[in-house]
Write an enzyme that holds these catalytic residues in place. Structure first.
Site, PDB file in Angstrom:
ATOM      1  N   GLU A 280       0.832  -1.196   0.000  1.00  0.00           N
ATOM      2  CA  GLU A 280       0.000   0.000   0.000  1.00  0.00           C
ATOM      3  C   GLU A 280       0.873   1.254   0.000  1.00  0.00           C
ATOM      4  O   GLU A 280       0.542   2.253  -0.645  1.00  0.00           O
ATOM      5  CB  GLU A 280      -0.924  -0.020   1.227  1.00  0.00           C
ATOM      6  CG  GLU A 280      -2.142   0.846   1.085  1.00  0.00           C
ATOM      7  CD  GLU A 280      -3.215   0.501   2.129  1.00  0.00           C
ATOM      8  OE1 GLU A 280      -3.775  -0.609   2.038  1.00  0.00           O
ATOM      9  OE2 GLU A 280      -3.460   1.310   3.019  1.00  0.00           O
ATOM     10  N   GLU A 283       1.984   1.740  -3.417  1.00  0.00           N
ATOM     11  CA  GLU A 283       0.853   2.263  -4.191  1.00  0.00           C
ATOM     12  C   GLU A 283       0.687   3.766  -3.944  1.00  0.00           C
ATOM     13  O   GLU A 283       0.488   4.547  -4.881  1.00  0.00           O
ATOM     14  CB  GLU A 283      -0.401   1.505  -3.726  1.00  0.00           C
ATOM     15  CG  GLU A 283      -1.551   1.514  -4.699  1.00  0.00           C
ATOM     16  CD  GLU A 283      -2.759   0.725  -4.146  1.00  0.00           C
ATOM     17  OE1 GLU A 283      -2.641   0.087  -3.078  1.00  0.00           O
ATOM     18  OE2 GLU A 283      -3.814   0.773  -4.796  1.00  0.00           O
ATOM     19  N   CYS A 300      -8.309  -2.275   4.383  1.00  0.00           N
ATOM     20  CA  CYS A 300      -8.152  -3.394   5.329  1.00  0.00           C
ATOM     21  C   CYS A 300      -9.461  -3.816   5.964  1.00  0.00           C
ATOM     22  O   CYS A 300      -9.569  -4.910   6.490  1.00  0.00           O
ATOM     23  CB  CYS A 300      -7.219  -3.028   6.475  1.00  0.00           C
ATOM     24  SG  CYS A 300      -5.706  -2.314   5.930  1.00  0.00           S
ATOM     25  N   SER A 320      -7.359   1.402  -2.101  1.00  0.00           N
ATOM     26  CA  SER A 320      -6.142   0.646  -2.356  1.00  0.00           C
ATOM     27  C   SER A 320      -6.555  -0.714  -2.905  1.00  0.00           C
ATOM     28  O   SER A 320      -7.545  -1.291  -2.459  1.00  0.00           O
ATOM     29  CB  SER A 320      -5.373   0.467  -1.049  1.00  0.00           C
ATOM     30  OG  SER A 320      -4.446  -0.588  -1.190  1.00  0.00           O
ATOM     31  N   LYS A 359     -15.291 -10.025   8.181  1.00  0.00           N
ATOM     32  CA  LYS A 359     -14.279 -10.841   7.517  1.00  0.00           C
ATOM     33  C   LYS A 359     -14.816 -12.228   7.151  1.00  0.00           C
ATOM     34  O   LYS A 359     -14.286 -12.892   6.279  1.00  0.00           O
ATOM     35  CB  LYS A 359     -13.011 -10.937   8.368  1.00  0.00           C
ATOM     36  CG  LYS A 359     -12.250  -9.608   8.426  1.00  0.00           C
ATOM     37  CD  LYS A 359     -10.768  -9.781   8.636  1.00  0.00           C
ATOM     38  CE  LYS A 359     -10.045  -8.445   8.837  1.00  0.00           C
ATOM     39  NZ  LYS A 359      -9.925  -7.658   7.598  1.00  0.00           N
ATOM     40  N   GLU A 362     -16.108 -11.430   3.859  1.00  0.00           N
ATOM     41  CA  GLU A 362     -14.978 -11.175   2.962  1.00  0.00           C
ATOM     42  C   GLU A 362     -14.344 -12.481   2.477  1.00  0.00           C
ATOM     43  O   GLU A 362     -14.065 -12.643   1.291  1.00  0.00           O
ATOM     44  CB  GLU A 362     -13.933 -10.337   3.710  1.00  0.00           C
ATOM     45  CG  GLU A 362     -12.712  -9.984   2.875  1.00  0.00           C
ATOM     46  CD  GLU A 362     -11.620  -9.330   3.706  1.00  0.00           C
ATOM     47  OE1 GLU A 362     -11.461  -9.691   4.890  1.00  0.00           O
ATOM     48  OE2 GLU A 362     -10.927  -8.457   3.173  1.00  0.00           O
ATOM     49  N   GLU A 367     -13.586 -13.519  -5.607  1.00  0.00           N
ATOM     50  CA  GLU A 367     -12.347 -12.972  -6.186  1.00  0.00           C
ATOM     51  C   GLU A 367     -11.148 -13.168  -5.251  1.00  0.00           C
ATOM     52  O   GLU A 367     -10.010 -13.004  -5.665  1.00  0.00           O
ATOM     53  CB  GLU A 367     -12.519 -11.496  -6.556  1.00  0.00           C
ATOM     54  CG  GLU A 367     -12.727 -10.525  -5.400  1.00  0.00           C
ATOM     55  CD  GLU A 367     -14.201 -10.325  -5.011  1.00  0.00           C
ATOM     56  OE1 GLU A 367     -15.019 -11.235  -5.282  1.00  0.00           O
ATOM     57  OE2 GLU A 367     -14.517  -9.271  -4.425  1.00  0.00           O
ATOM     58  N   CYS A 506     -10.312  -1.917  14.844  1.00  0.00           N
ATOM     59  CA  CYS A 506     -10.524  -3.351  15.088  1.00  0.00           C
ATOM     60  C   CYS A 506     -10.625  -3.709  16.566  1.00  0.00           C
ATOM     61  O   CYS A 506     -11.259  -4.694  16.915  1.00  0.00           O
ATOM     62  CB  CYS A 506      -9.403  -4.162  14.463  1.00  0.00           C
ATOM     63  SG  CYS A 506      -9.113  -3.738  12.753  1.00  0.00           S
TER      64      CYS A 506
END
Lengths: 585, 164
Positions: A280, A283, A300, A320, A359, A362, A367, A506
């Site tokens: 990142e 990036e 994230c 990102s 998550k 996720e 993908e 988190c």
């Protein structure tokens, strides 16, 4: 502060003028029972559990919303008060699904505790009950309307704090139900799966989808090589499940317990957090140098990603392309690590222990399976891990000192602070400042206090050589909304933005141990748990991602350099615009 | 839009009218209830597509709108038939045997109160007093009033509409 004189249960005292009766009572060490009340989130005086007698008032008043005033005389335990509370509670219990023995919230249920405290021995009212279907179609959250007490804490959290409004109060009277619109499943509406509703639910009406069975089965399967990876926020909260004080660091106990559960390896997601920073950070530098799309926004937090896909598709190119750290880790384990260790990636079973319910969603994204296998097989929340530890009879507070396995168990302090709001930003700054600035930064100047703390939106201008990096950090999706609207309106400009779905980041994720209102109304969990995160960071010798030897090894042996073709293949992803309420034709 | 799948060309007309309704109230406080009222008048009910449009235009979450719609009995999520039967269940009609009339209606049309026949022709609504207690028990089919009803009249009344 201006004070007023009040009398509470025959005791005279002075309290600040802006107190409610509930706060005044608390100040006087008098406990008043509450159910719908959750400070700053739900103060609506709806459930009537906190009623008190106020001298001169016509009827009993709800302490949680009644302001103190000069000369106020309060009785918190008169016969009328006790009788009213009892009847109210009995009525709430009369149509509650009282299968406490098998309820996930048993012994951590505010309703159960009230029944005990108010000495309810018999429920006199055998009224109508309902049997409504369970909504368990979401991979993250299970909604059981039969256990709902209609306190509206989840509604307020979802609507007012998170700005998501996936659920609300529908119908009326006895048929009143907290649900998504048109009785849809949480899976079919713009729910971000953040799980904050679970954390504020006083009972078992909202809970995570329990995936512990899948993990038990994998652990028993001799053909599988089962790897656990743990997020930074888990190690500062798991102890609460075993009665330890909030903010206790239990990294060693957690690792030891995972070993005893039978995991083949216990790795640290922080390693992948460091990898995220490399990707990142690169990036960010590329986008700044080459006129790419700015601000770059962190990716994230899967709750935030889903929120963006539903509500701000115009920002998808700002995200990102980095996968979230645990997904990166899964991909690395099933490629590089599998090759290095000579294990068939089909036999590697990756379990992510996360503070997060989003998550779970996720990990199911099609993908996110760059190796041909899902990057991550199962996501367990902090609470589910605690459940497994208890079921296995492991004495959590009494375990030998243990460390993460090599070589993927090394995380830097930068990886650890991912767990608190501002942490990803700070971790990135530690690396980017050194790369862009061209000289090493010393330990004294690597703490970026301007991006720490619980303020909803934090802004910082960081000088790196001749360049000033403009950054913003938002946590909680309501704050994310405010920040994005400002950026959209051209009122603010940044290079780099960190967004976390959960308030506090988190550490206060939707999969973390649940603290009842009487604790979380008065103690800032975000602050206490974050303090432990920063403590952990300071205790480590390596505090910058690019200095992590595991990360260096990954690039030298496998990826080449950050942003390489291989890195893109395994560590990056893409996003999809999602319709909010698709209509079935 | 699900509500606009009519084949007679009224498709865009309704959507356009809904837009006009929304525009009329858009910048006023408490716009939601009057918009819902007029939208229901326009469509006969408040399906997902209509609520979604209102949600987007007024910037109110759909869940909140749905909460309002399901709270007030005046709003309905179910379409009405071309002939909407409103049967009075007020006190006078009730004691004069409105329940027997309802039973007969339900039996003849094969639907429950609040529902619409599959061909979209009839729907039954139970309503409160329509101010014609002298004619109890009474019902209205669209604007037509039928009073002093007995169950055996129902079939004949419905037949009048069957061929229309």
């Amino acid at each position: 502060m201006e004070m007023v004189n009040i009398t509470i249960d025959n005791r005279k005292l002075q309290v600040p003028k802006d107190y409610t009766v509930l706060e005044a009572a608390r100040y006087a060490n008098i406990a008043i029972p509450t159910l719908c009340f959750l400070k700053d989130i739900n103060e609506i005086g709806a459930c009537r559990m906190c009623v008190v007698e106020i001298k001169g008032a016509r009827s009993l008043q709800a302490a949680c919303v009644y302001p103190v005033s000069e000369g106020l005389v309060i009785n918190t335990k008169s016969p009328a008060v006790r009788e009213a509370r009892k009847v109210t509670l009995e009525l709430i219990l009369s149509n509650h699904d009282r299968k406490c023995l098998t309820c996930v919230r048993s012994r951590n249920c505010e309703l159960q505790k009230l029944a005990e405290e108010l000495n309810i021995k018999d429920i006199r009212f055998e009224g109508e009950t309902y049997k409504l279907p369970l909504d368990n179609f979401s991979p993250s959250i299970v909604r059981d309307p039969n256990k709902c007490v209609l306190c509206r804490r989840c509604v307020s959290m979802c609507k007012n704090i998170q700005g998501v409004a996936a659920i609300d109060t529908n119908e009326r009277g006895f048929k009143t139900i907290v649900s998504p619109a048109f009785n849809k499943s949480l899976n079919e509406v713009p729910c971000t799966m953040c799980g904050q509703c679970i954390n504020v639910c006083p009972v078992g009406a909202l809970r995570e989808k329990d995936d512990t069975d899948k993990v038990w089965q994998a652990l028993e399967n001799p053909d599988l090589y089962v790897i656990a990876q743990t997020a930074p926020a888990v190690r500062v909260a798991l102890g609460e499940e075993f009665g330890m004080p909030i903010g206790t660091r239990v990294t060693s106990n957690m690792i030891a317990a995972l070993r005893r559960l039978g995991f083949n390896k216990v790795f640290d997601t922080d390693t992948a957090a460091d990898l995220t920073i490399m990707e990142e950070g690169t990036e960010l530098i590329n986008r700044i140098k080459n006129g790419g799309k700015l601000p770059l926004i962190t990716s994230c937090s899967p709750g935030w990603i889903k929120f963006c896909e539903h509500n701000y598709p115009e920002f998808l190119d700002n995200l990102s392309t980095c996968k979230s750290p645990h997904q990166m880790f899964g991909a690395v384990l099933k490629s590089y690590y599998a090759e290095k260790m000579g294990i068939d990636p089909a036999k590697i079973f990756v379990v992510s222990i996360m503070p997060c319910t989003a998550k779970k969603f996720e990990a199911q994204r099609p993908e996110l399976s760059s190796t041909g296998y899902p990057d991550v097989d199962v996501v367990l929340t902090t609470r589910e891990l605690a459940r497994m530890i208890r079921e296995a009879g492991i004495d959590f507070t009494n375990l030998p000192e243990r460390y993460f396995d090599d070589p993927m168990g090394k995380g830097s302090g930068a990886g650890v602070i991912f767990g608190a709001t501002g942490g990803v930003m700070e971790a990135a700054l530690r690396t980017v400042a050194e790369i862009l600035g061209g000289k090493p930064i010393d330990d004294d100047s690597l703490e970026y206090n301007e991006v720490r703390g619980v303020k909803g939106i934090k802004e910082a201008s960081i000088k790196i050589g001749d360049f000033t990096l403009k950054a913003a950090v938002a946590h909680g999706l309501g704050n994310a909304r405010r920040l994005l609207d400002r950026i959209k309106a051209g009122e603010a400009e940044y290079h780099f933005v960190e967004i976390m779905a959960c308030p506090g980041g988190c550490v206060n994720g939707g999969g973390q141990p649940i603290q009842p209102s009487e604790v979380r109304s008065w103690i800032d969990l975000r602050r206490e748990r974050a303090a432990a995160i920063y403590e952990e960071d300071r205790s480590l010798s390596i505090r910058k991602s690019h200095e992590n030897p595991a990360v260096k090894m990954l690039y030298s042996e496998y990826f080449g350099e950050p942003g390489s073709h291989k890195a893109h293949e395994l560590l990056h992803t893409h996003y999809t615009k999602r319709e909010n309420y698709p209509e079935n034709k | 839009m699900e509500a606009n799948n009519c084949c007679c060309g009224c498709v865009d007309e309704k959507a356009q009218k809904l837009q006009e309704i929304i525009e009329k109230y858009k910048n006023t406080k408490g716009a939601l209830i009057p918009v819902l009222h007029e939208a229901q008048e326009l469509y006969g009910y408040l399906p997902l597509s209509v609520q979604k449009k209102i949600s987007e235009e007024l910037d109110i979450p759909l869940t909140e709108i749905y909460g309002v719609v399901t709270f007030y009995t005046q709003f309905t999520l179910k379409p009405k038939g071309r002939y909407n039967i409103q049967l009075c269940m007020g006190t006078a009609c009730y004691v004069k045997g409105a329940e027997k009339i309802l039973e007969k209606l339900q039996e003849k049309l094969g639907i429950h109160v609040g529902d619409c026949t599959e061909d979209g022709k009839f729907s039954i609504e139970a309503c409160r007093c329509i101010g014609a207690c002298g004619l109890a028990p009474v019902m209205m089919i669209n604007d037509e009033v039928y009073g002093r009803l007995t169950p055996d009249q129902i079939e004949g009344i419905l037949d009048k509409y069957k061929d229309m």
